[in-house]
Design a protein around this motif. Structure first.
Motif, short mmCIF file in Angstrom:
data_model
loop_
_atom_site.label_atom_id
_atom_site.label_comp_id
_atom_site.label_asym_id
_atom_site.label_seq_id
_atom_site.Cartn_x
_atom_site.Cartn_y
_atom_site.Cartn_z
N ASP A 1 0.81 -1.22 0.00
CA ASP A 1 0.00 0.00 0.00
C ASP A 1 0.84 1.28 0.00
OD1 ASP A 1 -2.19 -1.61 0.00
OD2 ASP A 1 -2.51 -1.53 2.16
N PRO A 2 0.27 2.39 -0.46
CA PRO A 2 1.04 3.65 -0.58
C PRO A 2 1.09 4.43 0.74
CG PRO A 2 -1.15 3.96 -1.49
CD PRO A 2 -1.08 2.51 -1.05
N GLU B 1 3.90 7.19 0.30
CA GLU B 1 3.43 8.07 -0.78
C GLU B 1 2.28 8.96 -0.30
OE1 GLU B 1 2.13 5.93 -4.21
OE2 GLU B 1 1.18 7.68 -5.13
N LYS C 1 2.45 4.85 -6.74
CA LYS C 1 1.60 3.76 -7.20
C LYS C 1 1.02 4.00 -8.60
CE LYS C 1 2.35 1.14 -3.75
NZ LYS C 1 3.21 -0.06 -3.95
N ASP C 2 1.22 5.18 -9.15
CA ASP C 2 0.87 5.35 -10.55
C ASP C 2 1.86 4.61 -11.44
OD1 ASP C 2 2.76 7.12 -9.55
OD2 ASP C 2 2.39 8.62 -11.11
N LEU D 1 0.29 -2.39 -6.72
CA LEU D 1 -0.18 -2.52 -5.34
C LEU D 1 -0.07 -3.94 -4.82
CD1 LEU D 1 -3.40 -0.34 -5.64
CD2 LEU D 1 -1.60 0.07 -3.96
#
Length: 584
Positions: free
Chosen positions: A283-284, A287, A300-301, A305
């Motif tokens: 998970d981010p 970020e 995550k772009d 994930l």
């Protein structure tokens, strides 16, 4: 002294050097070896607890008594222990307390891919995340200092790659920590609402102090690079992959204290680089933190994930050619997981499959009963869920379901969290049939003892729970023990208990075939002249049986001599190695 160590062994070494006195854990891959290795130090009392909640509460009791304590579990185990976890954040500790949670990105041996960093954030508890064995040892020692400095339990997050990989560790001496006197303090330790309300602001104040600590702590360090067009924030194994791909080219902010995250340190780092990239598995967390600070960040772009990362994935996502690597050989047959030759669960699963029953499954090596050709298990969620969900299933569908639905659960898992489900069946009365697959060990995680085996973590004689007596004491009158190697006996027992108009328990008892104390039987063979190629024996899914030249064939190097296959042959084709008929 330097030593090559597994990450989990380094954790144990850190416990020793930190002066830890008590460790209570529940085995769960990939965390198990930390407690097994700690048990090799006489200075640390180590035990297996029945489940993670009990382990955490035991460690908390030792902390309150004034001695440094430890508990370990895998990520899904932290769900079981979440209840005390959140309140311990409010009470704080006396002596230092560390909780290790081992995540499993890629789900090598788990039912989900949970990111345990969310627990640290939700419980407002510091979490450290080592990236190699040296850090595993060092961070444990640091965690005890943080625990006592900030009056909080501390989480250590491992993952499969760090837990089960090896790197060099510089060892040190053990420090003997004086016992902290226990002082009665209801306002700190009795979390009735009035006291909890007074403790919550203390938790928030502590978090602010920890954020300030995160700004200065060497746990979070900047590694300078020659090219500041890009800067990378990362942690754990992702840090190792980033360094392998880029070396010292780009600046890296390596995060060791994953909760709470620093604020100014991240802003300062971002100000010095062109493009800011966060590389983190699952998970981010980092970020999202960066985005709340108003920073423009790539994360995550670009990166997935799910699943584990690798050097190749990071190189590819950041525009570099992937380094050549060994490719899998094409054309090899698949090797799906299967129960071992001689596994005592196989016979019971054959019976359940033959009777076409709906089977609520549970967590353990017996979950492999869901795989072909047996395909005996319908559901698997979490530890203990089989019995509870059987009760709900039968309550919903009534008598029709009760006559053709069972739950299966291992002896260790029954101790972990199956008992309350059975108590619910006895208390709220469904005519449910529960089958305890008693192989006399905790099998899946590597043969750890449990309260039904009669031995403790070190293999010494210990208190032993009598399963039959326990089940009767819980209000189940119909309790019977069967030998799963005897298919006729097992089938008759299942039919009779399903027909009964009251709750019942069948204990399917045979020790795990891989236990050292279990004597291997004489292997058997197939007489090709008697084999009619009906393939009835293949329905067991035994890895020792295959088809060769149109007939069943037994690999005698794998055969355990359980003879279950011979019970399925109507033609007497299975014989002992002297060519004589199979006898029991």
């Amino acid at each position: 002294m330097k030593e090559l160590m597994l990450g989990n062994k380094a954790i144990a070494r850190g416990l020793y050097e930190a002066g830890v006195a008590v460790a209570s854990s529940y085995p769960g891959t990939p965390s198990t070896e930390t407690t097994e290795e700690a048990a090799k130090f006489e200075e640390i009392y180590c035990e297996w607890a029945p489940n993670e909640k009990v382990a955490m509460e035991t460690a908390f009791g030792a902390s309150r008594a004034g001695k440094r304590s430890y508990c370990a579990m895998k990520h899904v185990g932290l769900n079981v222990a979440a209840d005390p976890l959140f309140t311990m954040s409010y009470t704080g500790v006396n002596a230092g307390m560390v909780i290790l949670v081992a995540d499993d990105p890629g789900m090598h041996s788990s039912q989900n891919e949970q990111d345990s960093r969310h627990y640290a954030i939700a419980a407002k508890m510091p979490m450290l995340e080592p990236a190699d064995s040296q850090e595993a040892k060092d961070f444990i020692i640091e965690a005890y200092d943080i625990s006592e400095q900030f009056d909080t339990p501390v989480l250590i997050k491992m993952c499969t790659r760090v837990a089960h990989s090896q790197s060099v560790v510089e060892t040190g001496e053990r420090i003997e920590v004086p016992v902290k006197p226990y002082v009665k303090d209801a306002g700190k330790y009795v979390m009735v609402p009035a006291n909890a309300k007074r403790r919550h602001p203390i938790v928030e104040e502590r978090t602010q102090k920890l954020i300030a600590f995160a700004e200065e702590s060497s746990l979070n360090r900047v590694e300078e690079g020659s090219d500041t067009s890009m800067g990378i924030i990362t942690s754990s194994t992702s840090y190792q992959y980033v360094k392998e791909v880029f070396g010292d080219k780009y600046p890296v902010l390596k995060i060791g204290l994953i909760n709470p995250l620093p604020v100014q340190k991240i802003k300062d780092f971002a100000a010095k680089v062109g493009k800011l990239v966060v590389v983190e598995e699952l998970d981010p967390i980092i970020e999202t933190h960066c985005k709340t600070l108003g920073l423009e960040v790539t994360g995550k772009d670009l990166f997935p994930l799910i699943d584990e990362f690798s050097q190749g994935l990071i190189a590819a996502k950041l525009g570099l050619p992937e380094k050549p690597a060994c490719k899998p050989i094409e054309g090899l047959p698949g090797r799906p997981p299967a129960m071992c030759a001689g596994c005592p669960h196989r016979g019971m699963f054959y019976v359940l499959s033959k009777l076409k029953l709906t089977v609520m499954g549970d967590i353990g090596c017996y979950t492999l009963g869901a795989t072909p050709p047996l395909c005996a298990i319908d559901t698997t969620e979490c530890m203990g869920a089989s019995i509870s969900s059987l009760h709900g299933f039968n309550k919903a569908l009534g008598a029709d379901a009760e006559k053709k639905t069972v739950a299966v659960i291992g002896d260790s898992t029954f101790m972990h969290s199956g008992m309350t489900g059975l108590a619910n069946i006895a208390y709220n009365q469904t005519n449910s049939t529960v089958i305890i697959l008693d192989n006399s060990i905790t099998g899946m995680t590597g043969h750890q003892q449990n309260p039904t085996t009669g031995f403790n973590l070190r293999g010494d004689p210990a208190g032993k729970i009598d399963l039959e007596a326990l089940v009767r004491a819980m209000g189940i009158n119909r309790v019977r023990v069967v030998d799963p190697y005897n298919l006729a006996e097992a089938e008759a027992a299942v039919k009779e208990e399903l027909a009964a108009e009251e709750p019942s328990v069948i204990i399917s008892r045979r020790p795990c075939a891989l236990l050292k104390k279990v004597k291997r039987g004489e292997p058997i063979q197939v007489n090709p002249d008697k084999c009619k190629s009906c393939k009835a024996c293949m329905k067991l899914g035994c890895p020792a049986i295959s088809f060769k030249d149109g007939h069943a064939h037994v690999d005698t190097t794998q055969c355990f001599g359980c003879k279950v296959c011979s019970e399925l042959c109507k033609f007497g084709a299975f014989e002992n190695l002297n060519g004589e008929a199979i006898t029991w």
